[in-house]
Write a protein that holds these residues in place. Structure first.
Motif, PDB file in Angstrom:
ATOM      1  N   ALA A 294       2.532   3.192 -13.313  1.00 19.86           N
ATOM      2  CA  ALA A 294       3.034   4.493 -13.209  1.00 19.86           C
ATOM      3  C   ALA A 294       2.169   5.423 -12.512  1.00 19.86           C
ATOM      4  N   ALA A 295       0.749   5.283 -12.434  1.00 20.30           N
ATOM      5  CA  ALA A 295       0.121   6.425 -11.287  1.00 20.30           C
ATOM      6  C   ALA A 295       0.496   6.109 -10.085  1.00 20.30           C
ATOM      7  N   ARG A 296       0.684   4.935  -9.688  1.00 16.76           N
ATOM      8  CA  ARG A 296       0.854   4.750  -8.174  1.00 16.76           C
ATOM      9  C   ARG A 296       2.050   5.150  -7.819  1.00 16.76           C
ATOM     10  N   VAL A 297       3.123   5.160  -8.670  1.00 17.74           N
ATOM     11  CA  VAL A 297       4.508   5.643  -8.348  1.00 17.74           C
ATOM     12  C   VAL A 297       4.330   7.198  -8.448  1.00 17.74           C
TER      13      VAL A 297
ATOM     14  N   SER B 256      -0.788  15.738 -11.431  1.00 15.87           N
ATOM     15  CA  SER B 256      -1.445  15.727 -12.816  1.00 15.87           C
ATOM     16  C   SER B 256      -1.193  14.474 -13.622  1.00 15.87           C
ATOM     17  N   ARG B 257       0.204  14.264 -13.628  1.00 14.75           N
ATOM     18  CA  ARG B 257       0.477  12.953 -14.473  1.00 14.75           C
ATOM     19  C   ARG B 257      -0.040  11.641 -13.891  1.00 14.75           C
ATOM     20  N   ALA B 258      -0.264  11.551 -12.943  1.00 12.73           N
ATOM     21  CA  ALA B 258      -0.844  10.314 -12.146  1.00 12.73           C
ATOM     22  C   ALA B 258      -2.466  10.010 -12.647  1.00 12.73           C
ATOM     23  N   ILE B 259      -2.957  11.400 -12.869  1.00 13.14           N
ATOM     24  CA  ILE B 259      -4.261  11.339 -13.332  1.00 13.14           C
ATOM     25  C   ILE B 259      -4.295  11.060 -14.785  1.00 13.14           C
ATOM     26  N   VAL B 260      -3.501  11.250 -15.359  1.00  9.32           N
ATOM     27  CA  VAL B 260      -3.310  11.338 -16.893  1.00  9.32           C
ATOM     28  C   VAL B 260      -3.246   9.645 -17.086  1.00  9.32           C
ATOM     29  N   CYS B 261      -2.158   9.232 -16.324  1.00 10.44           N
ATOM     30  CA  CYS B 261      -1.856   7.709 -16.494  1.00 10.44           C
ATOM     31  C   CYS B 261      -3.115   6.888 -15.998  1.00 10.44           C
ATOM     32  N   ALA B 262      -3.785   7.327 -14.894  1.00  8.31           N
ATOM     33  CA  ALA B 262      -4.899   6.533 -14.568  1.00  8.31           C
ATOM     34  C   ALA B 262      -6.036   6.583 -15.331  1.00  8.31           C
ATOM     35  N   ARG B 263      -6.254   7.543 -16.173  1.00  7.41           N
ATOM     36  CA  ARG B 263      -7.286   7.783 -17.097  1.00  7.41           C
ATOM     37  C   ARG B 263      -6.821   7.112 -18.666  1.00  7.41           C
ATOM     38  N   ALA B 264      -5.653   6.764 -18.641  1.00 11.95           N
ATOM     39  CA  ALA B 264      -5.131   6.122 -20.039  1.00 11.95           C
ATOM     40  C   ALA B 264      -5.182   4.513 -19.608  1.00 11.95           C
ATOM     41  N   ALA B 265      -5.398   4.030 -18.421  1.00 11.05           N
ATOM     42  CA  ALA B 265      -5.481   2.569 -18.084  1.00 11.05           C
ATOM     43  C   ALA B 265      -6.634   2.177 -18.764  1.00 11.05           C
TER      44      ALA B 265
END
Length: 202
Positions: A168-171, A193-202
């Motif tokens: 998701a973060a990549r997209v 911002s959403r990409a950062i949130v997704c990356a942190r959630a991984a």
């Protein structure tokens, strides 16, 4: 799906869809299957339309005479909205139990055409990811760019919903950096911002 299987027992339509075979017989098989799926989607459309309709309440008549209760277009006579909803959900669930990828694709297309993105993302199908990825094949033109952004939106939402946060973060990162006038600066900031949130959630 059963009828489609009988019309194409050698699965030539699948080969045509995948680009492995494009001979006339494969194309004919694909068209035959699509016709079956179209009939299925018409049934689903009718049921979901009936589920969303309710008989209108009687109103004050404009002229003397017996009171007439009108029924909105699409309402199935003798079938309550709850019954229509139940039948529609059961029909959809039964169709998605099939291993027929083309059947799933037809349903995905139907949901997309009706802009039922939330319902599309709720579907548990092993074919959904490939479908969404195929939809993001490059297009040209302003309107096509706008449509493409919407399809990428569906893809990252699918990844996020299924717990694939890195994907998701990549997209999202790709959307933030995309060379497209269809994506405004505030949208790019939101994607990042959403990409950062997704990356942190991984």
């Amino acid at each position: 799906c059963v009828v489609a299987e009988k019309l194409d027992p050698q699965h030539r339509a699948q080969q045509c869809y995948s680009g492995q075979q494009e001979d006339p017989a494969a194309v004919e098989a694909l068209l035959a299957r699509k016709n079956c799926y179209q009939q299925m989607c018409l049934v689903l459309q009718k049921l979901y339309t009936a589920a969303a309709c309710h008989p209108q309440s009687p109103s004050v008549p404009k002229s003397p005479g017996p009171m007439v209760q009108t029924t909105p277009q699409g309402y199935e006579e003798g079938l309550s909205p709850l019954e229509a909803q139940r039948l529609a959900d059961e029909t959809l669930s039964l169709a998605l139990q099939s291993d027929d990828e083309l059947c799933h694709v037809a349903i995905f297309d139907w949901l997309t055409d009706n802009k039922w993105d939330d319902k599309l993302l709720e579907i548990q199908s092993s074919h959904l990811e490939n479908y969404l990825k195929r939809q993001t094949v490059g297009q040209v033109g302003q309107q096509q760019q706008t449509d493409l952004v919407a399809k990428y939106d569906l893809l990252w939402k699918f990844y996020e919903k299924s717990g694939q946060f890195i994907a998701a973060a990549r997209v999202l990162s790709r959307l933030a950096d995309a060379h497209s006038t269809a994506i405004s600066l505030p949208m790019r900031i939101e994607y990042l911002s959403r990409a950062i949130v997704c990356a942190r959630a991984a």
